[in-house]
Write an enzyme that holds these catalytic residues in place. Structure first.
Site, PDB file in Angstrom:
ATOM      1  N   ASP A 178      -1.285  -5.545   7.473  1.00 14.20           N
ATOM      2  CA  ASP A 178      -0.761  -4.422   6.683  1.00 14.20           C
ATOM      3  C   ASP A 178      -0.966  -4.773   5.216  1.00 14.20           C
ATOM      4  O   ASP A 178      -0.424  -5.770   4.740  1.00 14.20           O
ATOM      5  CB  ASP A 178       0.740  -4.233   6.950  1.00 14.20           C
ATOM      6  CG  ASP A 178       1.004  -3.737   8.373  1.00 14.20           C
ATOM      7  OD1 ASP A 178       0.050  -3.294   9.040  1.00 14.20           O
ATOM      8  OD2 ASP A 178       2.169  -3.794   8.806  1.00 14.20           O
TER       9      ASP A 178
ATOM     10  N   ASP B  67       3.015   4.917  18.550  1.00 17.88           N
ATOM     11  CA  ASP B  67       4.162   4.131  18.101  1.00 17.88           C
ATOM     12  C   ASP B  67       5.287   4.398  19.090  1.00 17.88           C
ATOM     13  O   ASP B  67       5.680   5.551  19.284  1.00 17.88           O
ATOM     14  CB  ASP B  67       4.614   4.562  16.702  1.00 17.88           C
ATOM     15  CG  ASP B  67       3.653   4.094  15.619  1.00 17.88           C
ATOM     16  OD1 ASP B  67       2.844   3.191  15.894  1.00 17.88           O
ATOM     17  OD2 ASP B  67       3.720   4.635  14.501  1.00 17.88           O
TER      18      ASP B  67
END
Lengths: 220, 255
Positions: B131, B12
């Site tokens: 997600d 990330d």
């Protein structure tokens, strides 16, 4: 006018940066040029013919840039490395969009048949065939061992991403195969030409070794 | 022997640094992206995923430089996602050296971007990130969320997966939002349901806390690849240890 050691043929289909970066990595002193100019292809000492996306689009874009004859000429006359669709396009016809290929080799390009896509444990196999699979060399360690496999273990893993594979009519050109789950041809060779279905530029050390072998290859 | 299951460390990235948070909050600095990418390559990572979680569009260009630098030193597939809004963003990332681009919120807001990008660059480079969260108030089990898990969409995650593949997604990155950062393991029933529903490969993500979770992700969740961040970033395990462990359970890995 500088010389071109290696021309990477660009016909507008996707990202050739990884191919040229990997070649520069294994041959830092060579002049690697990404080009869509047929004259550059004609002039270059070695030619890399990559490809991604769909084969009908690749053939169309190749022709739109007037590259067909330069590619065919290079494929028959100087060290030439086809990658992925750059292998598939060398054959007569693909099931993908029922497209005609360049027809340099007899045989067709087939899609992995849904009915076959089950592994030995009964688990579903996905299409595209994506990831690292073992590559078996046709003539590993025998008298006919190909120079481009030098220093690469038989069964070494290379990175693949494809849904179609080649079925050459002439078995003599087959230089390598993988299993998914059936055996398919992943490498062919004839004289000055070598072509692979996997992506050597994305296959870590094994792939870099193959590219390194290619940049120093002197076919007879 | 055949195709190996892939282990994909996820980085990330925000403002040029790798970070890791819990449930997308409380970000902690985990290091320099290029150094981390090289370390994972040395350990035998099969692929790397970069998610650009930079909030401000001012710093979005930073990811392109990072990808350029990584792509000239690391020769394994690179997937980049985060902030992809239009086909032009996909082109920029591919030109910087990404092999695949992952599309998440934009896929929900404007599915045509997935379709156009797949038509233009090929399905092989289009990953749709889904997600999902388990929900009680819907006629289905898992709902798609966007905006880093903050917005419910009313979409059934399994149906959504099928739709994305029909538009040209070549791979799906399935993250369980209620597992992400929790270290209690993947949501295997979710992954299995999606894996069974589509023909393309599935990357399981969200919740890895130990190496057994990776094994379960493959064996119970039917994942073709497993993605993890924190267990690798903080040196708890190397990628090599993960592969050795998975191999003990009969999972084919690249070594």
């Amino acid at each position: 006018m500088s010389t071109i050691d290696i021309a990477v043929i660009d016909y507008g289909m996707g990202n050739l940066r990884s191919v040229s970066k990997a070649l520069e990595h294994v041959a830092p002193t060579k002049n690697v040029v990404v080009t869509s100019n047929p004259d550059d292809v004609a002039k270059a000492s070695r030619v890399v013919f990559p490809g991604q996306g769909a084969m009908p689009d690749c053939i169309r874009e190749l022709d739109a840039r007037g590259l067909r004859s330069a590619v065919l000429d290079a494929a028959q006359n100087k060290p030439f490395l086809g990658i992925c669709i750059g292998l598939q396009m060398l054959f007569e016809r693909s099931e993908e969009g029922d497209a005609a290929g360049l027809g340099l080799f007899k045989g067709n390009v087939k899609r992995f048949a849904q009915a076959d896509m089950v592994d030995s444990q009964g688990e579903k196999l996905k299409v595209p065939h994506m990831g690292w699979n073992q590559v078996y060399q046709r003539h590993h360690a025998d008298a006919k061992a190909h120079a481009l496999w030098q220093g690469i273990e038989d069964g070494a893993r290379f990175y693949y991403v494809h849904s179609y594979y080649v079925q050459p009519a002439d078995d003599a050109i087959v230089e390598g195969y993988s299993d998914y789950p059936k055996r398919f041809t992943c490498a062919i060779a004839k004289d000055n030409l070598f072509a692979v279905q996997f992506h050597p530029e994305k296959s870590a050390n094994a792939g870099l070794q193959l590219l390194s072998n290619f940049v120093t290859w002197s076919p007879n | 022997m055949g195709l190996a299951k892939r282990i994909i460390p996820c980085l990330d990235v925000t403002n040029g640094r790798v970070v890791k948070g819990v449930n997308f909050l409380e970000l902690r600095d985990a290091g320099d992206p290029v150094e981390i990418a090289k370390r994972y390559d040395d350990q035998g990572a099969d692929e790397l995923t970069f998610l650009d979680i930079t909030a401000s569009s001012d710093n979005r260009g930073l990811i392109l430089h990072i990808i350029e630098e990584v792509a000239s030193q690391v020769f394994i597939p690179l997937t980049v996602g985060g902030g992809v809004r239009e086909v032009e963003d996909v082109r920029r990332l591919l030109n910087a050296g990404a092999d695949k681009v992952s599309i998440n919120t934009t896929a929900v807001l404007n599915p045509k971007v997935v379709q156009d990008a797949a038509a233009k660059f090929g399905s092989q480079c289009i990953v749709v990130a889904i997600d999902a969260k388990k929900v009680e108030n819907q006629p289905f089990e898992w709902e798609v969320f966007t905006h880093g898990g903050r917005k419910a969409t009313g979409l059934d995650a399994v149906k959504w997966a099928e739709y994305m593949v029909s538009l040209g997604a070549g791979e799906l990155l399935v993250t369980s939002m209620d597992r992400d950062g929790t270290k209690i393991g993947f949501n295997n029933p979710l992954n299995k349901a999606i894996s069974n529903a589509v023909e393309v490969p599935i990357i399981a993500s969200g919740g890895v806390g130990n190496l057994q979770h990776l094994v379960d992700g493959v064996k119970e969740g039917g994942a073709d690849a497993v993605l993890a961040a924190s267990i690798f970033h903080y040196g708890e395990y190397t990628v090599k240890q993960a592969k050795d462990y998975m191999a003990q359970y009969g999972i084919e890995v690249r070594r």
